[in-house]
Design an enzyme around this catalytic site. Sequence first.
Site, PDB file in Angstrom:
ATOM      1  CG  ASP A   8       2.458  13.697  35.745  1.00 47.37           C
ATOM      2  OD1 ASP A   8       1.239  13.573  35.499  1.00 47.37           O
ATOM      3  OD2 ASP A   8       3.329  13.764  34.865  1.00 47.37           O
ATOM      4  CG  ASP A 129       2.401   6.241  27.904  1.00 45.48           C
ATOM      5  OD1 ASP A 129       1.554   7.106  27.625  1.00 45.48           O
ATOM      6  OD2 ASP A 129       2.453   5.676  29.009  1.00 45.48           O
TER       7      ASP A 129
END
Length: 256
Positions: A8, A129
């Site tokens: 990330d 998500d």
Amino acid sequence: MIILPAVDMYEGKAVRLYKGDYDQMTVYDDRPVNTAMKFRDAGAQWIHLVDLQGARDGGTPNMGVAREILEKTGLRAEIGGGIRSMEVIKAYMDAGFSRVILGTAAVTDQELLKEAADLYGPGIAVGADIKDGFVAIKGWKEKSEYTLEDFCERMAALGVGTIICTDVSRDGAMKGTNRQMYKGLTARFSSVDFVASGGVSSIEDVKALRDMGMYGAIIGKAWYTGAIDLKEAIAAAAGTEPGTETGAAAADTEEE
């Protein structure tokens, strides 16, 4: 099942968030390519990249870092975060990425999603998500009107073949993955390849996901903290670790 270790990216660094909270960010590597090289050396074939700045604000502020990782490791890569136009999708595909993940755009601009899926086929994946039972968007800051099941039905109808599904409440929490959620998805949507993300924190998680027929699993914080050995996870995902049927057969062959 494939294992996709994750990087990330935020301000050019490899970071992890706790439950999607940008105020609870830990920096693990000032040069993410170094982390990616460790993944490759451990036997990874794929890498999962997320531009956290792009996810929250739009744009591609970490594209340079992502391209460096792709070029220097030779890994197959999927990337998501802030991908909301055909121009950005094309830029990533032209750079050699194997899959581009649409998150917010898959909710707010399904014409774009269909155009991209028609053009690039399996090169387009969708990120689902899940926060409080609904699909979250804009870096997990907002909840959409879609429940997980409704969203997956819609994506399958549009021809999306891969969905990366994250339980935000478990992301970075090291409390195990949401096995019940993934088991339900694989049973209900046979035409979709699901990738588990969020809370994959043990080899037992990896084996459970493999056994229920998941296509892939993303490993993030568990590797960064040393809770999971990547080589062991890759072997478990493939069913080649000692003690499995495949692993036992391989061992017998070696003895012969």
